[in-house]
Design an enzyme around this catalytic site. Structure first.
Site, PDB file in Angstrom:
ATOM      1  N   ASN A 181     -17.479 -34.209 -21.262  1.00 16.24           N
ATOM      2  CA  ASN A 181     -17.270 -32.696 -21.154  1.00 16.24           C
ATOM      3  C   ASN A 181     -15.694 -32.198 -21.616  1.00 16.24           C
ATOM      4  OD1 ASN A 181     -16.068 -30.079 -21.045  1.00 16.24           O
ATOM      5  ND2 ASN A 181     -16.540 -29.686 -18.730  1.00 16.24           N
TER       6      ASN A 181
ATOM      7  N   LYS B 263     -13.717 -30.305 -22.766  1.00 18.13           N
ATOM      8  CA  LYS B 263     -13.051 -28.939 -22.521  1.00 18.13           C
ATOM      9  C   LYS B 263     -12.488 -27.982 -23.196  1.00 18.13           C
ATOM     10  CE  LYS B 263     -12.499 -31.296 -17.568  1.00 18.13           C
ATOM     11  NZ  LYS B 263     -11.591 -31.290 -16.519  1.00 18.13           N
TER      12      LYS B 263
ATOM     13  N   HIS C 209     -18.559 -24.861 -13.882  1.00 15.75           N
ATOM     14  CA  HIS C 209     -17.402 -25.537 -13.583  1.00 15.75           C
ATOM     15  C   HIS C 209     -16.429 -24.680 -12.126  1.00 15.75           C
ATOM     16  CE1 HIS C 209     -14.197 -28.430 -14.666  1.00 15.75           C
ATOM     17  NE2 HIS C 209     -14.890 -29.478 -15.185  1.00 15.75           N
TER      18      HIS C 209
ATOM     19  N   GLU D  27     -13.079 -25.063 -13.248  1.00 16.37           N
ATOM     20  CA  GLU D  27     -12.050 -24.232 -13.786  1.00 16.37           C
ATOM     21  C   GLU D  27     -12.254 -23.316 -13.833  1.00 16.37           C
ATOM     22  OE1 GLU D  27     -11.682 -28.128 -16.647  1.00 16.37           O
ATOM     23  OE2 GLU D  27     -10.506 -28.737 -15.283  1.00 16.37           O
TER      24      GLU D  27
ATOM     25  N   GLU E 187     -18.831 -32.427  -8.756  1.00 20.77           N
ATOM     26  CA  GLU E 187     -17.360 -32.350  -8.611  1.00 20.77           C
ATOM     27  C   GLU E 187     -16.328 -32.016  -8.173  1.00 20.77           C
ATOM     28  OE1 GLU E 187     -17.095 -32.982 -13.489  1.00 20.77           O
ATOM     29  OE2 GLU E 187     -16.494 -31.006 -13.001  1.00 20.77           O
TER      30      GLU E 187
ATOM     31  N   GLY F  71      -8.823 -34.731 -12.124  1.00 23.41           N
ATOM     32  CA  GLY F  71      -7.413 -35.023 -13.952  1.00 23.41           C
ATOM     33  C   GLY F  71      -6.883 -35.819 -12.813  1.00 23.41           C
TER      34      GLY F  71
ATOM     35  N   SER G 219     -12.625 -37.403 -12.348  1.00 19.15           N
ATOM     36  CA  SER G 219     -11.793 -38.589 -12.647  1.00 19.15           C
ATOM     37  C   SER G 219     -12.435 -40.136 -12.295  1.00 19.15           C
ATOM     38  CB  SER G 219     -10.929 -39.065 -11.759  1.00 19.15           C
ATOM     39  OG  SER G 219      -9.568 -37.964 -11.166  1.00 19.15           O
TER      40      SER G 219
HETATM   41  P1  13P Z   1     -11.574 -35.634 -15.515  1.00 22.92           P
HETATM   42  O1  13P Z   1     -12.469 -36.397 -15.738  1.00 22.92           O
HETATM   43  O2  13P Z   1     -10.664 -35.255 -16.029  1.00 22.92           O
HETATM   44  O3  13P Z   1     -11.150 -35.835 -13.410  1.00 22.92           O
HETATM   45  O4  13P Z   1     -12.851 -33.680 -15.465  1.00 22.92           O
HETATM   46  C1  13P Z   1     -14.387 -34.481 -14.565  1.00 22.92           C
HETATM   47  C2  13P Z   1     -15.136 -32.883 -15.072  1.00 22.92           C
HETATM   48  O5  13P Z   1     -13.532 -31.335 -14.442  1.00 22.92           O
HETATM   49  C3  13P Z   1     -15.536 -32.850 -16.335  1.00 22.92           C
HETATM   50  O6  13P Z   1     -16.308 -31.743 -16.148  1.00 22.92           O
END
Ligand code: 13P
Length: 254
Positions: A10, A12, A93, A95, A165, A171, A211
Site C-alpha cells: 500500500n 499510501k 483503512h 487512515e 491492521e 508506521g 510495521s
Molecule cells: P506500515 O507497514 O508502514 O506500518 O503500514 C501498514 C499499513 O497501513 C498498510 O496498509
C-alpha cells in the site's frame, strides 16, 4: 499460512512516475516467485501507469467513492479505478476512517460499489491501543468487520480479503506478538465461517498489516491463520518489499 500467500504493498500518498521503476523491479522478481501472489496499490494518479508497466503483479486502488458518477469534486468512482486498471480496492483503512471520518456503513457502501465494478476487496479492520489495553480488541475488530461488510456477498472466496491492521502498529515499528495476531486472525476466521460457511470462509485470506518488514515477516507470516501481509512503508522500494515477498515464498511448503 494459506496455500498461496498474498503480499500487498500500500503506497499510501507516496509516489510519482519516478517510482515506476520500483514497480517494474517488483514485477520482474514476482515472475520468479509464483508461489506468492504480489500486488501494489499505488495512489490514484499512478494506477494506470503501474498497470501498464507490470505483467505479473496485481494492481489496485486505496479507496473509491460509493456512488457511480456525478457532482463529487475530487472523488473517484469504483468504475473509474477499474477502468484505470485496478483489480481490487483497499477499503476501510484506519487512515481513511481517522482522516475522513469513514464509518463502517460507508465502507460497506464502497464495498458494494467496488464489487459492482468487478473488483475484489481488501477490507481493513483494526483496534486502537486503548481498545487493546482494555482487553476488547477481538470484540471490537469482529464487530467492525461485520458492520463494514456488504449485507450480501455472493462469493467471498473470490472477492474478499480481510486485512487486520492494529492502528497502533501502523508506521510505528511496533507489532502485536505472534500469539496475539494468531488469536485475532482466528476470531476473524470464526466470524467469516459464521457469515459465509466453512467452505467459502476457508478461502478468504486474512492479511496482517502494521510495521511488517523483511526482518519480521517470517515470524509474522507464521502466525495462525495469516494468509499474507499488507505492507506500507516497506513497500516503497523494491529491495525492502521483495525481502518480504521472499520471506513469504519461504513459508510455502514445496
Ligand atoms: P506500515 O507497514 O508502514 O506500518 O503500514 C501498514 C499499513 O497501513 C498498510 O496498509
Amino acid at each position: 499460512m494459506a496455500e498461496r500467500p498474498y503480499i500487498v504493498g500500500n503506497w499510501k500518498m507516496n509516489g510519482t512516475r519516478a517510482m515506476l521503476a520500483q514497480a517494474r523491479a517488483i514485477d520482474r522478481a514476482a515472475q520468479n516467485m509464483m508461489k506468492v501472489e504480489v500486488a501494489l496499490a499505488p495512489p490514484f494518479t499512478l494506477i494506470h501507469a503501474v498497470h501498464r508497466e507490470v505483467e505479473q503483479i496485481g494492481v489496485g486502488a486505496q479507496d473509491c467513492h460509493p456512488g457511480p458518477d456525478g457532482a463529487n469534486t475530487g472523488d473517484v468512482s469504483a468504475a473509474m479505478v477499474a477502468d484505470a486498471g485496478a483489480k481490487f480496492v483497499i477499503l476501510g483503512h484506519s487512515e481513511r476512517r481517522r482522516d475522513h471520518g469513514e464509518s463502517n456503513a460507508l465502507v460497506a457502501q464502497k464495498a458494494v460499489a467496488a464489487l459492482q465494478a468487478g473488483m475484489r476487496l481488501i477490507l481493513c479492520v483494526g483496534e486502537t491501543e486503548e481498545t487493546r489495553d482494555a482487553g476488547k480488541a477481538e470484540a471490537f475488530v469482529t464487530r467492525q468487520l461485520k458492520a463494514s461488510l456488504p449485507e450480501t456477498l455472493e462469493s467471498p472466496a473470490d472477492s474478499l480479503t480481510v486485512a487486520y491492521e492494529p492502528v497502533w502498529a501502523i508506521g510505528t515499528g511496533r507489532t502485536p506478538t505472534v500469539e496475539e495476531i494468531g488469536a485475532m486472525h482466528c476470531a476473524i476466521r470464526a466470524l467469516l465461517v459464521d457469515l459465509y460457511g466453512a467452505e467459502q470462509a476457508a478461502q478468504v485470506r486474512i492479511l496482517y498489516g502494521g510495521s511488517v518488514n523483511a526482518e519480521n515477516a517470517r515470524d509474522l507470516l507464521a502466525a495462525d491463520e495469516v494468509g499474507g501481509a499488507l505492507v506500507g512503508g516497506a513497500s516503497l522500494t523494491a529491495e525492502n518489499f521483495l525481502g518480504i515477498v521472499v520471506a513469504a515464498a519461504d513459508t510455502v511448503d514445496s
